[in-house]
Scaffold this active site. Structure first.
Site, PDB file in Angstrom:
ATOM      1  N   ASP A   1       0.858  -1.183   0.000  1.00 20.39           N
ATOM      2  CA  ASP A   1       0.000   0.000   0.000  1.00 20.39           C
ATOM      3  C   ASP A   1       0.897   1.236   0.000  1.00 20.39           C
ATOM      4  O   ASP A   1       2.002   1.217   0.527  1.00 20.39           O
ATOM      5  CB  ASP A   1      -0.907   0.000   1.234  1.00 20.39           C
TER       6      ASP A   1
ATOM      7  N   ASP B   1      -6.982  -1.012  -4.815  1.00 21.75           N
ATOM      8  CA  ASP B   1      -8.082  -0.854  -3.856  1.00 21.75           C
ATOM      9  C   ASP B   1      -9.062   0.214  -4.340  1.00 21.75           C
ATOM     10  O   ASP B   1     -10.276   0.060  -4.217  1.00 21.75           O
ATOM     11  CB  ASP B   1      -7.547  -0.454  -2.476  1.00 21.75           C
TER      12      ASP B   1
END
Length: 159
Positions: free
Chosen positions: A98, A112
């Protein structure tokens, strides 16, 4: 594109990250699924569940390809693309990279974002489709459906 951004984040982001304003760049890893659910589960289990969900989305997209509208197909493409990117990233080492950080939301990545955008678009298209079906059913019940050959003003045709 997401896998490229993840590779860049792993090699190009400093430990301090980069402050950009509403969304900063900060390297993070997620060993679980959405919102780190299952982070304590064995990596093989998280990978297997991710693979099963990705396969299910692929089957749904494949079945919808014949009769789905453009918006619905775009939604499924976003969901599937994000799921495949996260699965490919997770399969390598058991975690998802991330790099987008807001401070008020868990750190996330472009995949995402595609999944969430696709899910919202899919929900909107499903809601609009349901509303259109209900309007059509009400119109049919009220007798405002278009005439067929048998009920046309000139009557049925003999051929």
């Amino acid at each position: 594109m997401d896998l490229t951004a993840k590779a860049w984040a792993e090699t190009g982001l400093s430990a301090a990250g980069v402050e950009l304003g509403p969304v900063d760049l900060r390297l993070g890893y997620n060993s679980g699924v959405a919102f780190s659910v299952g982070a304590e589960a064995p990596a093989w289990l998280v990978i297997a569940v991710t693979a099963a969900i990705t396969a299910a989305v692929a089957v749904i997209a494949w079945r919808a390809a014949r009769h789905g509208g453009r918006a619905q197909l775009a939604a499924l493409a976003l969901i599937l693309g994000g799921a495949v990117a996260n699965f490919a990233d997770r399969a390598a080492d058991g975690v998802v990279t991330d790099y987008l950080h807001t401070g008020w939301w868990p750190t996330f990545n472009l995949a995402d974002t595609a999944i969430v955008t696709g899910a919202l678009l899919f929900a909107v298209t499903a809601w609009r489709g349901d509303a259109a079906q209900k309007r059509s059913a009400r119109a049919d019940a009220a007798g405002s459906s278009p005439p067929t050959d048998a009920s046309s003003p000139s009557g049925p045709r003999d051929v």
